[in-house]
Design a protein around this motif. Structure first.
Motif, mmCIF file in Angstrom:
data_model
loop_
_atom_site.group_PDB
_atom_site.id
_atom_site.type_symbol
_atom_site.label_atom_id
_atom_site.label_comp_id
_atom_site.label_asym_id
_atom_site.label_seq_id
_atom_site.Cartn_x
_atom_site.Cartn_y
_atom_site.Cartn_z
ATOM 1 N N CYS A 37 -1.521 3.958 -1.706
ATOM 2 C CA CYS A 37 -3.119 3.781 -1.701
ATOM 3 C C CYS A 37 -3.469 4.566 -0.304
ATOM 4 O O CYS A 37 -2.921 4.611 0.578
ATOM 5 C CB CYS A 37 -3.243 2.129 -1.227
ATOM 6 S SG CYS A 37 -2.673 1.324 -2.856
ATOM 7 N N GLU A 38 -4.627 5.071 -0.897
ATOM 8 C CA GLU A 38 -5.325 5.885 0.400
ATOM 9 C C GLU A 38 -6.405 5.038 0.987
ATOM 10 O O GLU A 38 -7.578 5.086 0.395
ATOM 11 C CB GLU A 38 -5.895 7.267 -0.234
ATOM 12 C CG GLU A 38 -4.725 8.251 -0.675
ATOM 13 C CD GLU A 38 -5.184 9.556 -0.993
ATOM 14 O OE1 GLU A 38 -6.447 9.624 -1.010
ATOM 15 O OE2 GLU A 38 -4.575 10.152 -1.671
ATOM 16 N N CYS A 39 -6.122 4.629 1.970
ATOM 17 C CA CYS A 39 -7.136 3.599 3.012
ATOM 18 C C CYS A 39 -7.010 3.806 4.517
ATOM 19 O O CYS A 39 -5.833 4.227 4.901
ATOM 20 C CB CYS A 39 -7.227 2.281 2.276
ATOM 21 S SG CYS A 39 -5.625 1.613 2.283
ATOM 22 N N ASN A 40 -7.744 3.210 4.998
ATOM 23 C CA ASN A 40 -7.555 2.790 6.486
ATOM 24 C C ASN A 40 -6.677 1.742 6.769
ATOM 25 O O ASN A 40 -6.989 0.647 6.802
ATOM 26 C CB ASN A 40 -9.109 2.504 7.126
ATOM 27 C CG ASN A 40 -8.707 2.426 8.604
ATOM 28 O OD1 ASN A 40 -7.668 2.576 9.295
ATOM 29 N ND2 ASN A 40 -9.886 2.124 9.404
ATOM 30 N N ALA A 65 0.823 -1.345 0.198
ATOM 31 C CA ALA A 65 -0.069 0.125 0.186
ATOM 32 C C ALA A 65 0.862 1.045 -0.204
ATOM 33 O O ALA A 65 0.589 2.062 -0.699
ATOM 34 C CB ALA A 65 -0.942 0.078 1.353
ATOM 35 N N THR A 111 -9.144 -4.250 -0.496
ATOM 36 C CA THR A 111 -9.992 -3.546 -1.505
ATOM 37 C C THR A 111 -9.074 -2.307 -2.465
ATOM 38 O O THR A 111 -9.228 -2.409 -3.475
ATOM 39 C CB THR A 111 -11.122 -2.993 -1.111
ATOM 40 O OG1 THR A 111 -11.957 -3.830 -0.341
ATOM 41 C CG2 THR A 111 -12.138 -2.079 -1.927
ATOM 42 N N SER A 112 -8.325 -1.692 -1.538
ATOM 43 C CA SER A 112 -7.618 -0.829 -2.110
ATOM 44 C C SER A 112 -6.655 -1.124 -3.062
ATOM 45 O O SER A 112 -6.074 -0.659 -4.176
ATOM 46 C CB SER A 112 -7.082 0.435 -1.165
ATOM 47 O OG SER A 112 -6.234 1.193 -1.901
ATOM 48 N N SER A 164 -7.375 -1.455 8.859
ATOM 49 C CA SER A 164 -8.735 -2.379 8.273
ATOM 50 C C SER A 164 -8.255 -3.198 7.125
ATOM 51 O O SER A 164 -7.795 -2.517 6.286
ATOM 52 C CB SER A 164 -9.939 -1.321 7.947
ATOM 53 O OG SER A 164 -10.508 -2.327 7.030
ATOM 54 N N ASN A 223 -5.937 -0.887 -7.178
ATOM 55 C CA ASN A 223 -4.482 -0.263 -7.707
ATOM 56 C C ASN A 223 -3.794 -1.318 -8.666
ATOM 57 O O ASN A 223 -3.226 -1.184 -9.362
ATOM 58 C CB ASN A 223 -3.730 0.108 -6.449
ATOM 59 C CG ASN A 223 -4.086 1.658 -5.986
ATOM 60 O OD1 ASN A 223 -3.689 2.374 -6.546
ATOM 61 N ND2 ASN A 223 -4.950 1.677 -5.068
ATOM 62 N N GLU A 261 -10.170 -2.705 4.176
ATOM 63 C CA GLU A 261 -9.981 -1.723 3.044
ATOM 64 C C GLU A 261 -8.630 -1.826 2.594
ATOM 65 O O GLU A 261 -8.428 -1.487 1.301
ATOM 66 C CB GLU A 261 -10.090 -0.497 4.103
ATOM 67 C CG GLU A 261 -11.339 0.097 4.447
ATOM 68 C CD GLU A 261 -11.648 1.317 4.871
ATOM 69 O OE1 GLU A 261 -10.789 2.109 4.463
ATOM 70 O OE2 GLU A 261 -12.363 1.714 5.991
ATOM 71 N N LEU A 262 -7.669 -2.538 3.157
ATOM 72 C CA LEU A 262 -6.124 -2.621 2.438
ATOM 73 C C LEU A 262 -6.341 -3.411 1.177
ATOM 74 O O LEU A 262 -6.098 -3.045 -0.066
ATOM 75 C CB LEU A 262 -5.282 -3.116 3.384
ATOM 76 C CG LEU A 262 -4.632 -2.063 4.161
ATOM 77 C CD1 LEU A 262 -3.817 -2.966 5.455
ATOM 78 C CD2 LEU A 262 -3.624 -1.181 3.349
#
Length: 370
Positions: free
Chosen positions: A24-27, A19, A36-37, A30, A41, A33-34
């Motif tokens: 990657c911009e995510c929480n 990430a 998914t992001s 989580s 990408n 979320e990682l």
């Protein structure tokens, strides 16, 4: 396993590293979320194209060695060997540089520790190979001018037919050998006139070695044919002559099947691999470079020569043109033609588009004939 499946089981630390690498911009706390992001990408065509654009020549070499290898799981030793091969031009680099290549590949999301495997086993997401390879091929094709031959040759399985011709030739009577162990030139000339591709007996050339047992005695194509028959024990040499064996007699009674062609290609790979360590990669890559049509020998040289090292008296140009391209034509993996200016052109064949895409030469061990 595909990328989505692998990410679920990947350690949170590596997910953070990937990430961070891709911004990657995510929480970060989580995992869902990682993942998914990262999926968004790593699968994004522009992300892949940008990555390929930024790779150094050595990094491209490493990623091709990784993604053209069809194994789903690789050991750390396999990865270090590939990184070492990619870094071969800079021998002063130590093992730490090879390990850095592997660490960078993990940050890029190319390789992951294999789930439920022993330590030191790694896997490459199956759905990452094609997009990366296609992005690199597209980038390369943008620099190449399309060409068409005025005439071309496709040898198909002619080499297999000539194996049968050679065995039938020996079936008539054993052939006497010179003190050096070669068939006398008049026997060679008599045999060669029946073969699909005409060759001439060699003058004495002491530098010819490294590509088979009798490479110093016979021209390239027949040398491979002879060594294959010898390896299969269809022929045997005794003091002063070469003759057909019982196994050779049995081979003559059998109809042709594709296994003979495939075994011959495998034999060539194993025989030439010691002199040309990058041969498994080149054999997979060259038909891909010519998959969209015809590609010139000059264009192939511009791209591939940096990944071919000299072998004693054989320089990189000669290895590419005579040990790789010419032999791939003889083995029915490439067609060859010339354009109006006389430039040599190559394109993939049916065999390279079907069987070769399933075959993995990276797993083949070398053969040393004695």
């Amino acid at each position: 396993m595909n990328l989505a499946e692998i990410l679920v089981y990947t350690d949170i630390r590596q997910l953070h590293q990937i990430a961070d690498y891709y911004g990657c911009e995510c929480n970060p706390h989580s995992k869902n979320e990682l993942i998914t992001s990262l999926l968004a990408n790593l699968r994004y065509r522009q992300t892949i194209a940008r990555e390929v654009e930024q790779l150094s020549l050595e990094e491209v070499h490493f990623f091709l060695l990784l993604f053209l290898d069809k194994r789903t799981v690789l050991s750390l030793e396999d990865l270090l060997a590939k990184a070492g091969l990619a870094l071969d031009a800079r021998k002063e680099r130590k093992a730490e540089e090879a390990r850095k290549f592997i660490a960078d590949a993990m940050r890029r999301g190319w390789i992951f520790p294999a789930k439920s495997r022993t330590a030191g086993q790694y896997q490459i997401p199956l759905d990452m190979r094609e997009p990366y390879l296609q992005a690199w091929l597209d980038k390369w094709r943008d620099t190449v001018t399309a060409a068409e031959p005025t005439a071309y040759r496709d040898e198909g399985t002619a080499l297999c037919d000539d194996i049968m011709q050679f065995l039938q030739f020996l079936q008539q009577e054993p052939v006497p050998l010179t003190a050096d162990g070669a068939m006398y030139k008049r026997y060679q000339q008599q045999l060669f006139q029946f073969l699909h591709v005409k060759e001439e007996p060699l003058p004495p050339q002491k530098w010819r070695f490294g590509y088979g047992l009798h490479f110093d005695l016979y021209p390239d194509r027949f040398s491979l044919l002879y060594d294959f028959c010898y390896y299969q024990k269809w022929i045997e040499e005794s003091p002063g002559r070469v003759m057909l064996t019982e196994a050779g007699e049995e081979r003559l009674k059998q109809p042709y099947d594709d296994h003979l062609h495939h075994d011959l290609i495998r034999f060539w790979m194993r025989l030439y691999k010691r002199a040309v360590p990058n041969l498994p990669m080149l054999v997979q890559l060259i038909p891909l470079l010519g998959a969209g049509g015809w590609v010139s020998q000059d264009a192939l040289s511009d791209r591939l020569l940096s990944w071919i090292r000299p072998f004693y008296y054989d320089d990189a140009v000669n290895i590419l043109t005579n040990r790789v391209l010419k032999m791939m034509v003889h083995l029915g993996l490439l067609r060859v033609g010339q354009d109006e200016s006389g430039q040599w052109l190559y394109a993939g064949t049916y065999a390279s588009q079907t069987w070769l895409r399933k075959y993995n030469g990276f797993t083949e061990t070398t053969i040393l004939l004695k």
